[in-house]
Scaffold this motif. Structure first.
Motif, PDB file in Angstrom:
ATOM      1  N   PHE A   2       0.870  -1.171   0.000  1.00 21.51           N
ATOM      2  CA  PHE A   2       0.000   0.000   0.000  1.00 21.51           C
ATOM      3  C   PHE A   2       0.912   1.229   0.000  1.00 21.51           C
ATOM      4  O   PHE A   2       1.988   1.221   0.607  1.00 21.51           O
ATOM      5  N   PHE A   3       0.462   2.307  -0.630  1.00 25.19           N
ATOM      6  CA  PHE A   3       1.228   3.551  -0.582  1.00 25.19           C
ATOM      7  C   PHE A   3       0.278   4.742  -0.503  1.00 25.19           C
ATOM      8  O   PHE A   3      -0.701   4.819  -1.223  1.00 25.19           O
ATOM      9  N   GLU A   4       0.574   5.632   0.426  1.00 28.13           N
ATOM     10  CA  GLU A   4      -0.156   6.894   0.565  1.00 28.13           C
ATOM     11  C   GLU A   4       0.836   8.015   0.277  1.00 28.13           C
ATOM     12  O   GLU A   4       1.868   8.119   0.942  1.00 28.13           O
ATOM     13  N   ILE A   5       0.544   8.834  -0.723  1.00 28.92           N
ATOM     14  CA  ILE A   5       1.506   9.834  -1.174  1.00 28.92           C
ATOM     15  C   ILE A   5       0.863  11.215  -1.269  1.00 28.92           C
ATOM     16  O   ILE A   5      -0.341  11.345  -1.511  1.00 28.92           O
ATOM     17  N   THR A   6       1.690  12.231  -1.089  1.00 28.67           N
ATOM     18  CA  THR A   6       1.261  13.613  -1.270  1.00 28.67           C
ATOM     19  C   THR A   6       2.020  14.289  -2.411  1.00 28.67           C
ATOM     20  O   THR A   6       1.765  15.450  -2.712  1.00 28.67           O
ATOM     21  N   PRO A  35      -6.078   1.769  -7.504  1.00 30.13           N
ATOM     22  CA  PRO A  35      -6.307   3.084  -6.901  1.00 30.13           C
ATOM     23  C   PRO A  35      -7.463   3.002  -5.898  1.00 30.13           C
ATOM     24  O   PRO A  35      -8.549   2.519  -6.237  1.00 30.13           O
ATOM     25  N   LEU A  36      -7.237   3.484  -4.666  1.00 27.93           N
ATOM     26  CA  LEU A  36      -8.215   3.281  -3.593  1.00 27.93           C
ATOM     27  C   LEU A  36      -8.848   4.562  -3.077  1.00 27.93           C
ATOM     28  O   LEU A  36     -10.011   4.542  -2.657  1.00 27.93           O
ATOM     29  N   ALA A  37      -8.105   5.656  -3.043  1.00 26.05           N
ATOM     30  CA  ALA A  37      -8.655   6.887  -2.474  1.00 26.05           C
ATOM     31  C   ALA A  37      -7.812   8.071  -2.913  1.00 26.05           C
ATOM     32  O   ALA A  37      -6.625   7.924  -3.221  1.00 26.05           O
ATOM     33  N   MET A  38      -8.446   9.233  -2.954  1.00 27.69           N
ATOM     34  CA  MET A  38      -7.681  10.461  -3.150  1.00 27.69           C
ATOM     35  C   MET A  38      -8.433  11.614  -2.503  1.00 27.69           C
ATOM     36  O   MET A  38      -9.657  11.600  -2.371  1.00 27.69           O
ATOM     37  N   THR A  39      -7.672  12.583  -2.069  1.00 28.81           N
ATOM     38  CA  THR A  39      -8.216  13.768  -1.421  1.00 28.81           C
ATOM     39  C   THR A  39      -8.149  14.929  -2.402  1.00 28.81           C
ATOM     40  O   THR A  39      -7.090  15.221  -2.956  1.00 28.81           O
ATOM     41  N   ASN A  96      -1.462  19.403  -9.693  1.00 28.47           N
ATOM     42  CA  ASN A  96      -2.025  20.484 -10.497  1.00 28.47           C
ATOM     43  C   ASN A  96      -3.476  20.219 -10.883  1.00 28.47           C
ATOM     44  O   ASN A  96      -4.092  21.039 -11.557  1.00 28.47           O
ATOM     45  N   ARG A  97      -4.031  19.086 -10.452  1.00 29.28           N
ATOM     46  CA  ARG A  97      -5.467  18.805 -10.560  1.00 29.28           C
ATOM     47  C   ARG A  97      -6.189  19.139  -9.258  1.00 29.28           C
ATOM     48  O   ARG A  97      -7.389  18.900  -9.133  1.00 29.28           O
ATOM     49  N   GLY A  98      -5.452  19.626  -8.272  1.00 28.20           N
ATOM     50  CA  GLY A  98      -6.044  19.907  -6.972  1.00 28.20           C
ATOM     51  C   GLY A  98      -6.090  18.709  -6.052  1.00 28.20           C
ATOM     52  O   GLY A  98      -6.706  18.759  -4.987  1.00 28.20           O
ATOM     53  N   ILE A  99      -5.438  17.613  -6.442  1.00 35.73           N
ATOM     54  CA  ILE A  99      -5.395  16.411  -5.607  1.00 35.73           C
ATOM     55  C   ILE A  99      -4.229  16.549  -4.626  1.00 35.73           C
ATOM     56  O   ILE A  99      -3.095  16.796  -5.030  1.00 35.73           O
ATOM     57  N   THR A 100      -4.522  16.401  -3.344  1.00 31.92           N
ATOM     58  CA  THR A 100      -3.496  16.603  -2.322  1.00 31.92           C
ATOM     59  C   THR A 100      -2.950  15.299  -1.742  1.00 31.92           C
ATOM     60  O   THR A 100      -1.896  15.309  -1.115  1.00 31.92           O
ATOM     61  N   GLN A 101      -3.670  14.191  -1.949  1.00 26.22           N
ATOM     62  CA  GLN A 101      -3.211  12.915  -1.403  1.00 26.22           C
ATOM     63  C   GLN A 101      -3.844  11.766  -2.174  1.00 26.22           C
ATOM     64  O   GLN A 101      -5.000  11.848  -2.586  1.00 26.22           O
ATOM     65  N   LYS A 102      -3.073  10.694  -2.387  1.00 24.50           N
ATOM     66  CA  LYS A 102      -3.577   9.489  -3.047  1.00 24.50           C
ATOM     67  C   LYS A 102      -3.199   8.261  -2.228  1.00 24.50           C
ATOM     68  O   LYS A 102      -2.129   8.217  -1.631  1.00 24.50           O
ATOM     69  N   LEU A 103      -4.100   7.273  -2.233  1.00 21.80           N
ATOM     70  CA  LEU A 103      -3.829   5.982  -1.625  1.00 21.80           C
ATOM     71  C   LEU A 103      -4.034   4.909  -2.678  1.00 21.80           C
ATOM     72  O   LEU A 103      -5.077   4.864  -3.338  1.00 21.80           O
ATOM     73  N   GLY A 104      -3.039   4.058  -2.852  1.00 29.90           N
ATOM     74  CA  GLY A 104      -3.140   2.966  -3.806  1.00 29.90           C
ATOM     75  C   GLY A 104      -2.541   1.691  -3.237  1.00 29.90           C
ATOM     76  O   GLY A 104      -1.895   1.684  -2.186  1.00 29.90           O
ATOM     77  N   LEU A 105      -2.776   0.608  -3.961  1.00 29.37           N
ATOM     78  CA  LEU A 105      -2.226  -0.694  -3.611  1.00 29.37           C
ATOM     79  C   LEU A 105      -1.563  -1.273  -4.848  1.00 29.37           C
ATOM     80  O   LEU A 105      -2.207  -1.399  -5.902  1.00 29.37           O
TER      81      LEU A 105
END
Length: 229
Positions: free
Chosen positions: A75-79, A103-107, A212-221
């Motif tokens: 799993f990886f959570e990245i900013t 892809p599991l989640a994004m903020t 640059n899409r306004g995404i501040t965090q992503k969680l994936g596996l």
């Protein structure tokens, strides 16, 4: 003889309950590890032994790829977006290796546009010896797991065509210009929650610049898979 090269992307492969289970599994895990370069990670050995994984996720992978075995993953959570790398286990890189990305989640930040997706960038180039990060033309860059590589000696399929300026400017501004010399884009795939994306583990790839899409965090596996010969 190498296995056929393939990139497979299946949208809506996971239902909302399956996504929630995986997100909650990561959130509740006590043994996450923060890499010095930023990502918060979790190794998948406990996940792939779970009844949930065996009943829900493994059949989807078998349907995509045929007979295979999951040999690792994270799993990886990245900013901030990943730079150019390949994936796999040290001393176990092979032409039968595949990555299955979930892809599991994004903020989304206040300026975010949900209709302007993030992307996974897959290059035409391969590095087959070991897990690496490619920093062509640089030196002395920290890389906790993947070996830093500063030249093109063992990079296969180098291109003189280059990368289309629009893709370079929109998707790859987080990469230094020298790092993408000799690279060419094989596919740009939407990073869509609930999808499953499979590709060769030796293929070089990176995240598109999602900030640059306004995404501040992503969680994936990312699951590392070995096809059965």
């Amino acid at each position: 003889m190498s296995a056929p090269c393939s990139v497979i992307a299946v949208e809506n492969a996971l239902d909302p309950k399956e996504i929630d289970y995986l997100v909650n599994f990561f959130t509740a895990a006590p043994n996450k590890w923060r890499k010095s370069t930023g990502p918060l990670t979790l190794e998948v050995s406990e996940l792939i032994k779970s009844e949930f994984y065996i009943q829900k996720i493994d059949p989807k992978i078998l349907s995509m790829l045929g007979p295979c075995e999951v040999v690792g993953g994270t799993f990886f959570e990245i900013t901030k977006p990943h730079i150019i790398h390949n994936d796999g286990l040290k001393n176990k890189m092979s032409s039968l290796g595949r990555v299955v990305l979930l892809p599991l989640a994004m903020t989304i930040g206040k300026i975010g546009d949900v209709d302007c997706p993030a992307h996974l960038i897959l290059f035409d180039q391969f590095y087959r010896k070991q897990p690496i990060k490619l920093f062509f033309g640089s030196e002395g860059i920290e890389s906790p797991y993947n070996e830093p590589v500063y030249d093109h000696q063992d990079v296969e399929n180098l291109s003189s065509v280059g990368i289309e300026p629009l893709v370079r400017d929109q998707e790859l501004p987080h990469l230094q210009p020298s790092w993408i010399e000799g690279m060419s884009v094989h596919k740009k795939i939407k990073w869509t929650i609930g999808s499953m994306i499979a590709f060769e583990s030796q293929r070089l790839h990176c995240s598109g610049e999602f900030r640059n899409r306004g995404i501040t965090q992503k969680l994936g596996l990312s699951l590392f898979v070995e096809l059965r010969a």
